[in-house]
Design an enzyme around this catalytic site. Sequence first.
Site, mmCIF file in Angstrom:
data_model
loop_
_atom_site.group_PDB
_atom_site.id
_atom_site.type_symbol
_atom_site.label_atom_id
_atom_site.label_comp_id
_atom_site.label_asym_id
_atom_site.label_seq_id
_atom_site.Cartn_x
_atom_site.Cartn_y
_atom_site.Cartn_z
ATOM 1 N N ASP A 190 2.237 -1.232 -7.470
ATOM 2 C CA ASP A 190 0.804 -1.274 -7.231
ATOM 3 C C ASP A 190 0.395 0.135 -6.798
ATOM 4 O O ASP A 190 1.258 0.975 -6.481
ATOM 5 C CB ASP A 190 0.508 -2.304 -6.125
ATOM 6 C CG ASP A 190 -0.899 -2.214 -5.610
ATOM 7 O OD1 ASP A 190 -1.835 -2.331 -6.416
ATOM 8 O OD2 ASP A 190 -1.082 -2.004 -4.397
ATOM 9 N N ASP B 232 -3.247 1.247 -4.932
ATOM 10 C CA ASP B 232 -4.007 1.321 -3.673
ATOM 11 C C ASP B 232 -3.317 0.496 -2.588
ATOM 12 O O ASP B 232 -3.094 -0.698 -2.735
ATOM 13 C CB ASP B 232 -5.424 0.796 -3.885
ATOM 14 C CG ASP B 232 -6.227 1.677 -4.832
ATOM 15 O OD1 ASP B 232 -6.295 2.884 -4.590
ATOM 16 O OD2 ASP B 232 -6.773 1.150 -5.819
ATOM 17 N N ASP C 29 1.456 -4.173 -1.784
ATOM 18 C CA ASP C 29 1.078 -4.393 -0.378
ATOM 19 C C ASP C 29 0.226 -5.633 -0.179
ATOM 20 O O ASP C 29 -0.171 -5.915 0.958
ATOM 21 C CB ASP C 29 0.305 -3.180 0.137
ATOM 22 C CG ASP C 29 -1.072 -3.073 -0.507
ATOM 23 O OD1 ASP C 29 -1.139 -3.001 -1.750
ATOM 24 O OD2 ASP C 29 -2.081 -3.087 0.217
#
Length: 223
Positions: free
Chosen positions: A12, A14, A173
Amino acid sequence: MTGTPLKLVLFDVDGTLVDSQGTIVACMAQAFAAEGVIAPTREEILSIVGLSLPQALAQLAPAQSEAVQAQIVEGYKIAYKATRERMGPDHSPLYPGARACLEALHSVPEFLLGVATGKSQRGLDGLIDGHGLHMFVTRQVADHHPSKPHPSMVLTALTETGVQPEHCVMIGDTTFDMQMGRAAGVTTIGVDWGYHPSGRLDGDYLISDYSALLPLLNDIWKD
């Protein structure tokens, strides 16, 4: 005789590779203000990071019409592009250890690196160019897929690289990343420095520092 199978390491962006929360929150607040709508809180905005923008706005502004939501989406895109052009890569700095980790992984012959992100193609390309991260062989973005946690991004990355699910990991995250990876049948690795509380991630593994990633991958794929 067969060689060592290729492994795909998907990231991922961001909240995982880059800390873009300041830019995301500021641009979202600007977009809401332009439509005369009270902006969500910082926590509410960060909770939807990872979703494609239309899905994010549906959660952030459920009382608004689809037309207003669409206007906020466009306002956010404009604000984010302006911020990126003004600040360059500083609008989304790399997390500590990210570059060294990527370079170490890139040096392993059987490892392929990829990205699966809710960012647009333009946004991702600008970020990669700005930070000089030209080691990703597959780049899956929101323009071409259903929003996370749909597994389309991961499945497409597997198809593009020819890697089997058991030889792929998804690193992120947010719960959306973990759910996406699980739906695609790959191993999931959560990071505890991003935008969703680590206790909610429910990945197969959790790391607290980029220095832990390569040893973990070697352990996962030791056979």
